[in-house]
Write a protein that holds these residues in place. Structure first.
Motif, PDB file in Angstrom:
ATOM      1  N   PRO A 194     172.935  56.417  79.060  1.00 22.93           N
ATOM      2  CA  PRO A 194     171.723  55.603  78.912  1.00 22.93           C
ATOM      3  C   PRO A 194     170.433  56.337  79.264  1.00 22.93           C
ATOM      4  O   PRO A 194     169.377  56.028  78.706  1.00 22.93           O
ATOM      5  CB  PRO A 194     171.977  54.433  79.872  1.00 22.93           C
ATOM      6  CG  PRO A 194     173.463  54.287  79.907  1.00 22.93           C
ATOM      7  CD  PRO A 194     173.985  55.707  79.827  1.00 22.93           C
ATOM      8  N   ASN A 195     170.489  57.307  80.165  1.00 18.84           N
ATOM      9  CA  ASN A 195     169.280  58.056  80.519  1.00 18.84           C
ATOM     10  C   ASN A 195     168.770  58.912  79.373  1.00 18.84           C
ATOM     11  O   ASN A 195     167.599  59.294  79.344  1.00 18.84           O
ATOM     12  CB  ASN A 195     169.555  58.949  81.730  1.00 18.84           C
ATOM     13  CG  ASN A 195     169.715  58.172  83.009  1.00 18.84           C
ATOM     14  OD1 ASN A 195     168.770  57.629  83.540  1.00 18.84           O
ATOM     15  ND2 ASN A 195     170.954  58.084  83.491  1.00 18.84           N
ATOM     16  N   ASP A 196     169.647  59.252  78.432  1.00 16.55           N
ATOM     17  CA  ASP A 196     169.264  60.096  77.299  1.00 16.55           C
ATOM     18  C   ASP A 196     168.813  59.288  76.095  1.00 16.55           C
ATOM     19  O   ASP A 196     168.513  59.873  75.042  1.00 16.55           O
ATOM     20  CB  ASP A 196     170.440  60.985  76.876  1.00 16.55           C
ATOM     21  CG  ASP A 196     170.802  62.012  77.935  1.00 16.55           C
ATOM     22  OD1 ASP A 196     169.884  62.552  78.577  1.00 16.55           O
ATOM     23  OD2 ASP A 196     172.009  62.266  78.135  1.00 16.55           O
ATOM     24  N   VAL A 197     168.769  57.965  76.223  1.00 17.95           N
ATOM     25  CA  VAL A 197     168.451  57.114  75.081  1.00 17.95           C
ATOM     26  C   VAL A 197     166.941  57.007  74.902  1.00 17.95           C
ATOM     27  O   VAL A 197     166.199  56.702  75.840  1.00 17.95           O
ATOM     28  CB  VAL A 197     169.067  55.715  75.261  1.00 17.95           C
ATOM     29  CG1 VAL A 197     168.598  54.768  74.161  1.00 17.95           C
ATOM     30  CG2 VAL A 197     170.586  55.812  75.254  1.00 17.95           C
ATOM     31  N   GLU A 198     166.487  57.243  73.662  1.00 18.71           N
ATOM     32  CA  GLU A 198     165.083  57.094  73.310  1.00 18.71           C
ATOM     33  C   GLU A 198     164.784  55.664  72.869  1.00 18.71           C
ATOM     34  O   GLU A 198     163.762  55.093  73.220  1.00 18.71           O
ATOM     35  CB  GLU A 198     164.722  58.066  72.189  1.00 18.71           C
ATOM     36  CG  GLU A 198     163.277  57.998  71.737  1.00 18.71           C
ATOM     37  CD  GLU A 198     162.304  58.493  72.795  1.00 18.71           C
ATOM     38  OE1 GLU A 198     161.135  58.074  72.783  1.00 18.71           O
ATOM     39  OE2 GLU A 198     162.711  59.322  73.648  1.00 18.71           O
ATOM     40  N   SER A 199     165.668  55.081  72.086  1.00 14.34           N
ATOM     41  CA  SER A 199     165.495  53.706  71.625  1.00 14.34           C
ATOM     42  C   SER A 199     166.829  53.166  71.136  1.00 14.34           C
ATOM     43  O   SER A 199     167.758  53.918  70.854  1.00 14.34           O
ATOM     44  CB  SER A 199     164.451  53.622  70.504  1.00 14.34           C
ATOM     45  OG  SER A 199     164.932  54.282  69.342  1.00 14.34           O
ATOM     46  N   VAL A 200     166.904  51.839  71.056  1.00 13.97           N
ATOM     47  CA  VAL A 200     168.080  51.149  70.514  1.00 13.97           C
ATOM     48  C   VAL A 200     167.596  50.233  69.402  1.00 13.97           C
ATOM     49  O   VAL A 200     166.672  49.438  69.596  1.00 13.97           O
ATOM     50  CB  VAL A 200     168.818  50.337  71.597  1.00 13.97           C
ATOM     51  CG1 VAL A 200     169.937  49.514  70.971  1.00 13.97           C
ATOM     52  CG2 VAL A 200     169.378  51.256  72.675  1.00 13.97           C
ATOM     53  N   THR A 201     168.200  50.353  68.225  1.00  8.93           N
ATOM     54  CA  THR A 201     167.860  49.528  67.080  1.00  8.93           C
ATOM     55  C   THR A 201     169.036  48.627  66.757  1.00  8.93           C
ATOM     56  O   THR A 201     170.159  49.114  66.591  1.00  8.93           O
ATOM     57  CB  THR A 201     167.524  50.392  65.855  1.00  8.93           C
ATOM     58  OG1 THR A 201     166.466  51.300  66.196  1.00  8.93           O
ATOM     59  CG2 THR A 201     167.082  49.538  64.690  1.00  8.93           C
ATOM     60  N   SER A 317     166.220  66.292  82.948  1.00  8.66           N
ATOM     61  CA  SER A 317     166.125  66.680  81.547  1.00  8.66           C
ATOM     62  C   SER A 317     165.005  67.685  81.362  1.00  8.66           C
ATOM     63  O   SER A 317     164.044  67.729  82.145  1.00  8.66           O
ATOM     64  CB  SER A 317     165.888  65.465  80.648  1.00  8.66           C
ATOM     65  OG  SER A 317     164.595  64.929  80.856  1.00  8.66           O
ATOM     66  N   THR A 318     165.149  68.478  80.321  1.00  6.78           N
ATOM     67  CA  THR A 318     164.095  69.408  79.922  1.00  6.78           C
ATOM     68  C   THR A 318     164.044  69.445  78.404  1.00  6.78           C
ATOM     69  O   THR A 318     165.065  69.305  77.727  1.00  6.78           O
ATOM     70  CB  THR A 318     164.350  70.826  80.478  1.00  6.78           C
ATOM     71  OG1 THR A 318     163.302  71.700  80.058  1.00  6.78           O
ATOM     72  CG2 THR A 318     165.680  71.382  80.004  1.00  6.78           C
ATOM     73  N   SER A 319     162.844  69.618  77.874  1.00 10.35           N
ATOM     74  CA  SER A 319     162.685  69.668  76.426  1.00 10.35           C
ATOM     75  C   SER A 319     161.482  70.539  76.099  1.00 10.35           C
ATOM     76  O   SER A 319     160.586  70.735  76.918  1.00 10.35           O
ATOM     77  CB  SER A 319     162.495  68.266  75.847  1.00 10.35           C
ATOM     78  OG  SER A 319     161.300  67.671  76.336  1.00 10.35           O
ATOM     79  N   GLY A 320     161.482  71.047  74.863  1.00 10.08           N
ATOM     80  CA  GLY A 320     160.361  71.876  74.443  1.00 10.08           C
ATOM     81  C   GLY A 320     160.545  72.391  73.036  1.00 10.08           C
ATOM     82  O   GLY A 320     161.547  72.104  72.369  1.00 10.08           O
ATOM     83  N   LYS A 321     159.563  73.161  72.590  1.00  3.07           N
ATOM     84  CA  LYS A 321     159.587  73.707  71.236  1.00  3.07           C
ATOM     85  C   LYS A 321     159.165  75.165  71.270  1.00  3.07           C
ATOM     86  O   LYS A 321     158.342  75.579  72.090  1.00  3.07           O
ATOM     87  CB  LYS A 321     158.631  72.930  70.321  1.00  3.07           C
ATOM     88  CG  LYS A 321     159.027  71.495  70.053  1.00  3.07           C
ATOM     89  CD  LYS A 321     158.034  70.843  69.095  1.00  3.07           C
ATOM     90  CE  LYS A 321     158.404  69.390  68.823  1.00  3.07           C
ATOM     91  NZ  LYS A 321     157.452  68.730  67.875  1.00  3.07           N
ATOM     92  N   THR A 322     159.773  75.928  70.360  1.00  8.04           N
ATOM     93  CA  THR A 322     159.319  77.285  70.092  1.00  8.04           C
ATOM     94  C   THR A 322     158.932  77.356  68.608  1.00  8.04           C
ATOM     95  O   THR A 322     158.918  76.330  67.919  1.00  8.04           O
ATOM     96  CB  THR A 322     160.425  78.305  70.409  1.00  8.04           C
ATOM     97  OG1 THR A 322     161.536  78.071  69.529  1.00  8.04           O
ATOM     98  CG2 THR A 322     160.893  78.173  71.852  1.00  8.04           C
ATOM     99  N   ALA A 323     158.666  78.533  68.123  1.00  8.27           N
ATOM    100  CA  ALA A 323     158.259  78.661  66.724  1.00  8.27           C
ATOM    101  C   ALA A 323     159.345  78.165  65.780  1.00  8.27           C
ATOM    102  O   ALA A 323     159.057  77.605  64.722  1.00  8.27           O
ATOM    103  CB  ALA A 323     157.917  80.117  66.421  1.00  8.27           C
ATOM    104  N   LYS A 324     160.595  78.343  66.143  1.00  6.41           N
ATOM    105  CA  LYS A 324     161.705  77.974  65.263  1.00  6.41           C
ATOM    106  C   LYS A 324     162.588  76.863  65.819  1.00  6.41           C
ATOM    107  O   LYS A 324     163.350  76.248  65.064  1.00  6.41           O
ATOM    108  CB  LYS A 324     162.601  79.212  65.024  1.00  6.41           C
ATOM    109  CG  LYS A 324     161.958  80.331  64.224  1.00  6.41           C
ATOM    110  CD  LYS A 324     161.955  79.998  62.751  1.00  6.41           C
ATOM    111  CE  LYS A 324     161.503  81.178  61.911  1.00  6.41           C
ATOM    112  NZ  LYS A 324     161.543  80.872  60.460  1.00  6.41           N
TER     113      LYS A 324
END
Length: 1001
Positions: A194-201, A317-324
């Motif tokens: 449940p901690n990883d859930v962004e939304s429930v539809t 949690s950790t998140s991010g973006k690189t060029a690819k």
């Protein structure tokens, strides 16, 4: 010397270079939503040159030929046109589209695709992560309770790690599973935390669910997990810690002195039918059989066996973006102690979501979810004795060791079953452990600017183990022998969905959709062994010496599906959607292996019409209608086969005996669903959704009674149907909004009426606690069928029940009462399913503070409290503890008295099933209260952090109900030893008191 030829060559070269320069360059870019998600199908053109137009691909990328500086215009239905000035040196561009109406432009996951909310033609509800987090649980069902109209959530057990029962828009089948289909990140099934859930539809009607065909009979719940947001690396840590206490409900057990006074009634001088009764309590006999010394012991078995327990939930949690690359990683440790002795639940979950862009147009997604659980379960009998053992017994000796008790004990043990549950618990163990891993692989391959190929695949594996162990030192049935039962299961499988997706725009119209094929299969292997004769201190199967048994099974279910869906819109006002799916299942004979599930839905966004476009009152108005068919094949494998049992022997060889009749014409249940609804937004503050539905499940998969000559009692056939009609209402409002204060409300309520039709005959099913339910045409599912309690005979003190006299047509002509239970009339007394239910949730924000109060209510269902037949038993079981009599209780003591409870001396059949113990299950629960504070940004930034929130919360705060029992949350799932709506001694629900900290950096 002047060379004309060289000059001409030079001039030609210059002209050629100019021409090459004039051809310009290729500008590449990407179109996104405001939140950064890719937006396909957006038209980009050079201002003043419509012939230059291109459209963004499925991943949002585009490329356009320009020369020098230019002005681009990007436009798409539902979004405001964006004008972008491009410099002569600019080669890359990101265009962020702004929706005309933020609510209508919200992207909603609708199954195998996603759409703008304004384009939806189906009944769909979305719950964001923020609205889920108020309840701390490892179960998403508990988090959804009271937040979606039409979604019934029952927390029927307080055991650590237990899952809620979920029903959407009533119950539409007798034997098939009614749990919704869970879809994780677009793929059927899967695991998550449940901690990883962004939304429930929540997909409710067939317009949304028919694309899932045979697996969507109970509705669909789509879980979307978190992905990277923004270009900056982000970290988040949350910690929840606190404790929980058992909630014993309204059933208060007697203490030592209360039971002592209560049992005086058992010694009243009254013999039914005798002429010389004095009706006086014989105190001499009472004191001889209940000496006053028993008052020296006052054991509260409930508080002895149940204690407060810790609960912890840690997530990073950790998140991010690189060029690819775009990445997300989440880790969770959940630890829930059990309030009952020797029970607990622990879970570790790891998830990674990764999106890799090979090129501007080719994208691959990888997701891995690994989950492991470890816990200890319990023996139902130990909870049974926690309520029923007498307070006159002390479970411990002088050294606080649990006393061993049996029928040969030399000391006095008052409780009926001569069992000390604490001794049993200390000499037994019920451990379990599970391991689950899912790997998802997806690939998006654009073919043309409007056509792409998508493949989504999942491989999964699961291992589960459980054990039941009783030491030879345990009291009771296994004393001296011990007992060990080990069970293990292993399953693995996969699902592959391969789709062609198209999305293009022509003129004032837009068309998008999918077409593809899906394969799903698994192998499930289960085995177990048990036996007695264990040496003391050993709990392994190889030392079991007698009563050895082995069991197991193996199956390989599979489904192949062909699916398609088309969505059309015109002028951003008129929408039409259709889907068609064909499923093939190994659960049915070859002649009926395939079934088709179509749907069609339409919507009119009236608020985009000229006559409402500038309205200051209505900012959104949409009308919707849908019709479609879903089905089910979830009744187990091989129901159509003629089966033989191989558990006998003949001449020392394996013998086969007929076990199941062949049903060569068995086919799918199919649910035909009609839905009509509307969404309206008022004053940019109030949003209302109303839906009405008419659902008919046809060709029910039933075990139909057979003639005696057949030799079998039942056979699987398709007979009868279930009708559900309902109305749902949901409102979200911003009641107050000022600079420092805001108050918002979410309210929903849903009504459902359930009827049975076309049944081959009336069936009376008698299950747990000898409680019967009747299935007949025009009747209700789970309708209780029992005598009506008519209180106590004022002259004799005997129990009474109603007798109905009927004419030849079945009409009731008169009613009377009887004290002979065998003569009482069996009558329909109400269903275990509620008439309506919903939630009322409020959030208050003042500066940096917030307060949330969430409630859930249920009305109109009946619950048969089987516990009361033992804890309110009129003296028929004098060595079981009793409940403190509810206010207004009068035990009959003499002729002419108007009493509520019969005389203990004339109580024959008083505890037999009747409406005496059938209670109103309506309740209003304060589900959660949370008070929080966000630390000031200036202070947080000095700590090198981006956000810090602290809150305290309480779950299951209080339940308002007239129900007499543990709590009114009672199972609605049928089983071999379970009857829906029948309450037995269960693991009590819990109240939770928690401290929550969330840190982002």
């Amino acid at each position: 010397m002047f060379n004309l030829k060289k000059l001409l060559l030079f001039l030609l070269l210059v002209v050629s270079c100019c021409n090459l320069f004039a051809q310009g360059r290729v500008l590449k870019g990407k179109v996104t939503e405001k939140d950064g998600s890719a937006l396909p199908g957006v038209v980009i053109e050079i201002k003043g040159n419509t012939k230059s137009a291109v459209a963004s691909g499925p991943d949002g990328f585009f490329s356009i030929n320009i020369s020098g500086a230019a002005t681009l215009v990007a436009h798409s239905i539902g979004y405001t046109a964006q004008t972008i000035n491009v410099t002569a040196s600019q080669n890359n561009l990101t265009i962020v589209m702004q929706v005309d109406n933020q609510q209508l432009g919200e992207i909603v996951i609708t199954g195998y695709a996603k759409q703008k909310k304004g384009n939806l033609t189906s009944a769909i509800s979305v719950v964001s992560a923020d609205k889920l987090k108020d309840v701390t649980s490892d179960d998403i069902g508990a988090m959804l309770q009271g937040k979606v109209a039409g979604l019934q959530v029952v927390n029927s057990s307080g055991a650590p790690g237990s899952a809620s029962e979920i029903r959407l828009r009533g119950v539409s089948s007798v034997n098939a599973s009614q749990s919704p289909l869970f879809v994780v990140d677009g793929i059927i099934g899967g695991n998550y935390d449940p901690n990883d859930v962004e939304s429930v539809t929540v997909l409710k009607d067939a317009g949304a669910t028919a694309i899932y065909g045979s697996q969507a009979n109970g509705g669909v719940i789509i879980v979307t997990t978190k992905k990277a947001k923004g270009d900056k690396t982000q970290y988040e840590f949350s910690a929840t810690t606190g404790f929980k206490t058992p909630d014993f409900g309204t059933m208060v057990m007697m203490n030592s002195s209360e039971l002592y006074q209560n049992q005086k009634q058992l010694f009243r001088d009254y013999i039914p039918g005798a002429a010389n009764n004095s009706y006086v309590i014989d105190l001499v006999q009472f004191q001889s059989q209940r000496p006053a010394s028993i008052l020296n012991t006052n054991t509260n078995w409930l508080t002895t066996l149940f204690k407060s327990a810790p609960i912890q939930n840690y997530h990073f949690s950790t998140s991010g973006k690189t060029a690819k690359n775009e990445y997300y990683f989440g880790a969770t440790f959940y630890n829930e102690g059990g309030t009952f002795m020797n029970t607990d639940f622990k879970r570790v979950n790891l998830r990674t979501n990764d999106v890799y862009h090979f090129t501007d147009k080719i994208t691959m997604t990888n997701s891995i979810n690994v989950s492991g659980t470890l816990g200890k379960s319990y023996d139902y009998n130990d909870i049974y004795y926690a309520y029923l053992n007498l307070p006159w017994d002390n479970p411990y000796d002088a050294n606080h060791n649990a006393i061993y008790v049996d029928g040969n004990s030399t000391f006095k043990w008052w409780s009926r079953d001569k069992t000390n549950p604490i001794n049993t618990i200390q000499n037994s163990n019920h451990p379990y452990k599970n391991f689950d891993v899912n790997y998802d692989l997806g690939l998006d391959l654009p073919i043309t600017p409007w056509l792409s190929f998508n493949t989504s695949n999942r491989l999964s594996a699961y291992y589960g183990y459980s054990s039941t162990y009783y030491s030879p030192a345990v009291e009771g049935f296994y004393h001296g022998t011990g007992y060990l039962n080990n069970q293990s299961s292993f399953s693995y499988g996969g699902i592959s969905t391969n789709l062609l997706k198209f999305n293009f725009q022509f003129g004032k119209s837009a068309l998008n959709g999918i077409a593809g094929v899906e394969f799903e299969g698994s192998e499930n292997d289960y085995m177990g062994a048990s036996g007695k004769g264990l040496p003391l201190g050993l709990a392994v199967l190889d030392v079991v010496s007698n009563t050895q048994t082995v069991n197991g099974y193996y199956n390989t279910p599979s489904i192949v599906s062909y699916l398609s869906q088309v969505n059309y819109s015109y002028l951003g006002r008129y929408f039409l959607s259709g889907s068609f799916r064909t499923d093939g299942s190994s659960a049915f004979p070859p002649s009926n292996r395939y079934a088709s599930f179509p749907s069609i839905s339409a919507g009119w966004l009236a608020s985009n019409e000229d006559f409402l476009k500038d309205s200051h009152t209505i900012d959104n108005l949409k009308l919707r209608v849908s019709y479609g068919i879903t089905g089910t094949q979830d009744i187990g494998a091989g129901r159509y086969l003629g089966l033989y049992s191989l558990n006998t022997q003949y001449n020392s060889s394996v013998g086969a005996t007929p076990y199941q009749l062949e049903s060569p014409n068995l086919t799918w249940e199919s649910k035909h669903q009609l839905d009509a609804g509307f969404d309206i937004g008022l004053f940019h503050r109030i949003n209302i959704t109303v839906d009405a539905y008419h659902n008919i499940t046809k060709n029910l998969l039933l075990q139909v009674a057979q003639p005696l000559s057949v030799g079998f009692e039942t056979k699987w056939e398709n007979k009868g149907q279930v009708l559900n009609n309902g109305l749902e209402f949901a409102i979200n409002s911003v009641n107050i909004k000022s600079a420092n204060f805001q108050w918002t409300t979410d309210f929903n309520i849903s009504f459902n009426n359930n009827k049975l039709q076309g049944f081959p005959s009336t069936v009376v099913s008698t299950g747990a606690s000898s409680v019967s339910q009747i299935y007949r045409n025009d009747g209700n599912l789970y309708e209780f069928y029992m005598p009506k309690w008519e209180g106590v005979n004022p002259q004799t003190g005997a129990p009474q029940w109603e007798v109905e006299t009927k004419d030849s047509k079945g009409n009731v002509t008169s009613k009377s009462v009887t004290s002979n239970y065998a003569l009482a009339t069996l009558e329909e007394q109400g269903s275990a399913l509620p008439k309506y239910q919903g939630g009322f949730n409020n959030e208050f924000k003042y500066k940096k503070f917030f307060l949330r109060v969430n409630t859930y209510f249920v009305y109109g269902n009946k619950i048969y409290n089987a516990n009361l037949s033992e804890v309110q038993n009129d003296g028929s079981e004098p060595y079981l503890n009793q409940i403190v009599a509810p206010k207004g209780t009068i035990v009959w003591t003499h002729p002419g008295q108007i009493a509520t409870d019969p005389s203990p001396q004339n109580n024959t059949n008083s505890t037999s099933p009747s409406t005496r113990y059938l209670k109103d299950g309506s309740y209003l629960s304060i589900r959660n209260i949370a008070l929080g504070y966000s630390l000031p940004k200036s202070f947080v930034q000095r700590l090198k952090l981006s956000d810090v929130n602290v809150s305290v919360s309480a779950d299951n705060v209080y339940t308002f109900t007239h129900y007499l029992g543990q709590d009114p949350a009672t199972t609605i799932t049928p089983g071999n030893f379970i009857t829906p709506g029948v309450a037995d001694f269960k693991y009590p629900d819990n109240r939770q008191f928690l401290l929550n900290i969330n840190i982002k950096f």
